[in-house]
Design a protein around this motif. Structure first.
Motif, PDB file in Angstrom:
ATOM      1  N   GLY A 110      18.213 -11.054   7.116  1.00 47.60           N
ATOM      2  CA  GLY A 110      17.648 -10.198   6.068  1.00 47.60           C
ATOM      3  C   GLY A 110      18.597  -9.955   4.906  1.00 47.60           C
ATOM      4  O   GLY A 110      18.401  -9.010   4.140  1.00 47.60           O
ATOM      5  N   LEU A 144       9.569 -10.717   4.586  1.00 47.78           N
ATOM      6  CA  LEU A 144      10.674 -10.502   5.515  1.00 47.78           C
ATOM      7  C   LEU A 144      10.166 -10.127   6.899  1.00 47.78           C
ATOM      8  O   LEU A 144      10.671 -10.631   7.910  1.00 47.78           O
ATOM      9  CB  LEU A 144      11.613  -9.405   4.997  1.00 47.78           C
ATOM     10  CG  LEU A 144      12.815  -9.078   5.891  1.00 47.78           C
ATOM     11  CD1 LEU A 144      13.759 -10.280   5.987  1.00 47.78           C
ATOM     12  CD2 LEU A 144      13.577  -7.863   5.351  1.00 47.78           C
ATOM     13  N   ALA A 178      15.444  -2.602   6.306  1.00 48.91           N
ATOM     14  CA  ALA A 178      14.777  -2.285   5.040  1.00 48.91           C
ATOM     15  C   ALA A 178      14.641  -0.779   4.873  1.00 48.91           C
ATOM     16  O   ALA A 178      14.897  -0.232   3.787  1.00 48.91           O
ATOM     17  CB  ALA A 178      13.417  -2.957   4.983  1.00 48.91           C
ATOM     18  N   CYS A 215      17.793   0.901   3.910  1.00 47.01           N
ATOM     19  CA  CYS A 215      18.153   0.669   2.507  1.00 47.01           C
ATOM     20  C   CYS A 215      17.237   1.437   1.559  1.00 47.01           C
ATOM     21  O   CYS A 215      17.400   1.358   0.330  1.00 47.01           O
ATOM     22  CB  CYS A 215      18.079  -0.826   2.185  1.00 47.01           C
ATOM     23  SG  CYS A 215      19.316  -1.829   3.026  1.00 47.01           S
ATOM     24  N   SER A 237      14.006   0.904   1.048  1.00 45.42           N
ATOM     25  CA  SER A 237      13.236  -0.065   0.269  1.00 45.42           C
ATOM     26  C   SER A 237      11.942  -0.451   0.961  1.00 45.42           C
ATOM     27  O   SER A 237      11.862  -0.502   2.190  1.00 45.42           O
ATOM     28  CB  SER A 237      14.072  -1.320   0.029  1.00 45.42           C
ATOM     29  OG  SER A 237      13.306  -2.330  -0.570  1.00 45.42           O
ATOM     30  N   GLU A 276      10.668  -3.364  -0.150  1.00 46.13           N
ATOM     31  CA  GLU A 276      10.648  -4.767  -0.555  1.00 46.13           C
ATOM     32  C   GLU A 276      10.432  -5.724   0.607  1.00 46.13           C
ATOM     33  O   GLU A 276      10.137  -6.900   0.400  1.00 46.13           O
ATOM     34  CB  GLU A 276      11.954  -5.137  -1.270  1.00 46.13           C
ATOM     35  CG  GLU A 276      12.197  -4.402  -2.572  1.00 46.13           C
ATOM     36  CD  GLU A 276      11.247  -4.848  -3.672  1.00 46.13           C
ATOM     37  OE1 GLU A 276      10.395  -5.716  -3.419  1.00 46.13           O
ATOM     38  OE2 GLU A 276      11.358  -4.325  -4.784  1.00 46.13           O
ATOM     39  N   SER A 277      10.569  -5.229   1.843  1.00 45.67           N
ATOM     40  CA  SER A 277      10.437  -6.118   2.997  1.00 45.67           C
ATOM     41  C   SER A 277       9.039  -6.707   3.121  1.00 45.67           C
ATOM     42  O   SER A 277       8.847  -7.730   3.784  1.00 45.67           O
ATOM     43  CB  SER A 277      10.796  -5.380   4.285  1.00 45.67           C
ATOM     44  OG  SER A 277       9.935  -4.269   4.482  1.00 45.67           O
ATOM     45  N   SER A 306      10.608 -11.744  -0.126  1.00 47.25           N
ATOM     46  CA  SER A 306      11.656 -10.998   0.576  1.00 47.25           C
ATOM     47  C   SER A 306      12.200 -11.766   1.780  1.00 47.25           C
ATOM     48  O   SER A 306      13.341 -11.564   2.190  1.00 47.25           O
ATOM     49  CB  SER A 306      11.138  -9.627   1.026  1.00 47.25           C
ATOM     50  OG  SER A 306      10.007  -9.761   1.877  1.00 47.25           O
ATOM     51  N   PHE A 340      15.199 -10.568   0.267  1.00 49.19           N
ATOM     52  CA  PHE A 340      15.149  -9.109   0.353  1.00 49.19           C
ATOM     53  C   PHE A 340      16.341  -8.483  -0.347  1.00 49.19           C
ATOM     54  O   PHE A 340      16.207  -7.534  -1.131  1.00 49.19           O
ATOM     55  CB  PHE A 340      15.119  -8.665   1.818  1.00 49.19           C
ATOM     56  CG  PHE A 340      15.324  -7.190   2.017  1.00 49.19           C
ATOM     57  CD1 PHE A 340      14.357  -6.280   1.650  1.00 49.19           C
ATOM     58  CD2 PHE A 340      16.526  -6.711   2.547  1.00 49.19           C
ATOM     59  CE1 PHE A 340      14.554  -4.907   1.809  1.00 49.19           C
ATOM     60  CE2 PHE A 340      16.738  -5.358   2.707  1.00 49.19           C
ATOM     61  CZ  PHE A 340      15.746  -4.453   2.343  1.00 49.19           C
ATOM     62  N   LEU A 385      16.123  -6.193  -3.606  1.00 45.35           N
ATOM     63  CA  LEU A 385      16.682  -4.846  -3.458  1.00 45.35           C
ATOM     64  C   LEU A 385      17.632  -4.515  -4.598  1.00 45.35           C
ATOM     65  O   LEU A 385      17.712  -3.365  -5.054  1.00 45.35           O
ATOM     66  CB  LEU A 385      17.420  -4.761  -2.122  1.00 45.35           C
ATOM     67  CG  LEU A 385      18.053  -3.424  -1.718  1.00 45.35           C
ATOM     68  CD1 LEU A 385      16.967  -2.390  -1.457  1.00 45.35           C
ATOM     69  CD2 LEU A 385      18.913  -3.609  -0.476  1.00 45.35           C
TER      70      LEU A 385
END
Length: 363
Positions: free
Chosen positions: A128, A184, A218, A221, A223, A225-226, A231, A239, A243
């Motif tokens: 990741g 992701l 994720a 963090c 986020s 975005e995963s 990603s 990712f 990010l």
């Protein structure tokens, strides 16, 4: 007449040299020619980027891993060369890490480029992007450099140092076309896709546990975005790039954007592409697919000069190609095609497609 040439590389000829060879034939007919070097991740992108930037390719080694680096102005292109530790395998590598890639990225970021382009061909990395974040200064309550297995139970990741190092640099991750939309986590995530493709992970609970590790990364963090397209590119490097405000795209897209191919295509009368083999298995590959999309948006015809073409005219038109010509018609061996052969084969194409053509319309 104005012609833009954006061709894939041939096995023994780079995109730029192949384009110049085709351009010579069209220029001989009085056409104005523009050549745009273009290439896919792991298949000519590094050289095409070097030719576009008009800068040499440098070698750099980090912890035994070889990278290539091209720098010009505010753009730095970092490419991961082949290495057994990073190449994809028929299993999920729980301990593969992107930390060495991150160390190379950190070295390039030290020069504060406007854009850092990271080319990542198919890879065994499955963490990741945690290792990359660790190399850039991220601090977490679990080891970020021990692969996806080491992420189990992670709840906190501090990205302060990472964001300070990245600053205003935009990171562009260049990957293969089928990676651009990869997620992701989840059913379309890297664990699900790789686990089922490998066919060696029999316990669904094991896949779910690995996927949960990436979900936790994720979340730690802060986020979402995963679940974004891209990603999961590069084993999750996408990712990390997203990010940090970056993006994920193909090599063809980056070259096209950098060279202004969409604008050039609109100003041209004809778009020419090419490559080694044109068959049903690849349909010309990523480069031709992108070039036909650009030409289609510009409402310009596309002709192809391939090492060998095995697709009928009817099928070609279904993918946006008006006609295709072979350097070595019907040949299985296109690996040794030379610049001179490409120019010679293109002479007949130029004679048919230059406007006004000698002797009337195209064949």
């Amino acid at each position: 007449m104005r012609v833009v040439i954006a061709t894939d590389s041939f096995p023994a000829v780079s995109s730029a040299l192949a384009g110049a060879a085709m351009g010579e034939a069209f220029a001989h007919r009085g056409a104005e020619v523009a050549v745009v070097p273009i290439g896919a991740a792991g298949r000519g992108f590094s050289q095409a980027a070097s030719d576009l930037l008009r800068a040499p390719v440098e070698l750099m080694t980090v912890a035994g891993q070889v990278f290539t680096l091209t720098r010009q102005g505010g753009t730095s292109v970092l490419s991961v060369a082949g290495d057994p530790d990073l190449l994809p395998t028929r299993r999920i590598d729980r301990h593969s890490t992107s930390v060495v890639v991150g160390r190379a990225v950190a070295l390039v970021l030290a020069d504060s480029p406007d854009e850092l382009v990271l080319e990542m061909p198919a890879t065994a990395i499955h963490d990741g992007g945690a290792g990359l974040l660790a190399a850039l200064g991220a601090v977490a309550d679990k080891p970020l450099d021990a692969g996806v297995e080491g992420l189990r139970g992670v709840t906190s990741v501090d990205l302060g140092a990472v964001r300070a190092l990245v600053g205003r640099t935009r990171i562009s991750l260049v990957v293969e076309a089928d990676e651009v939309a990869r997620h992701l986590v989840g059913l379309r995530g890297i664990t699900s896709v790789r686990g089922h493709a490998a066919g060696v992970v029999s316990d669904p609970a094991d896949l779910l546990a690995l996927d949960q590790n990436l979900v936790d990364l994720a979340a730690s963090c802060g986020s979402v975005e995963s679940v974004s397209a891209g990603s999961g590119a590069g084993g999750g490097l996408g990712f990390a790039c997203l990010l940090l405000g970056g993006r994920v795209l193909t090599g063809s897209q980056w070259c096209s954007e950098h060279a202004g191919l969409p604008t050039t295509a609109k100003a041209a009368d004809l778009v020419v592409s090419g490559g080694g083999r044109l068959d049903f298995g690849s349909m010309g590959g990523e480069v031709l697919t992108h070039v036909t999309q650009v030409a289609g948006d510009a409402l310009r015809p596309v002709v192809v000069v391939a090492g060998a073409n095995f697709i009928s005219a009817r099928e070609l038109r279904s993918v946006g190609v008006e006609a295709a010509y072979s350097v070595r018609p019907g040949a299985d061996d296109v690996d040794t095609i030379t610049v001179e052969e490409i120019t010679e084969a293109t002479r007949a194409v130029a004679a048919s497609w230059t406007w006004p053509p000698l002797g009337g319309g195209h064949e």
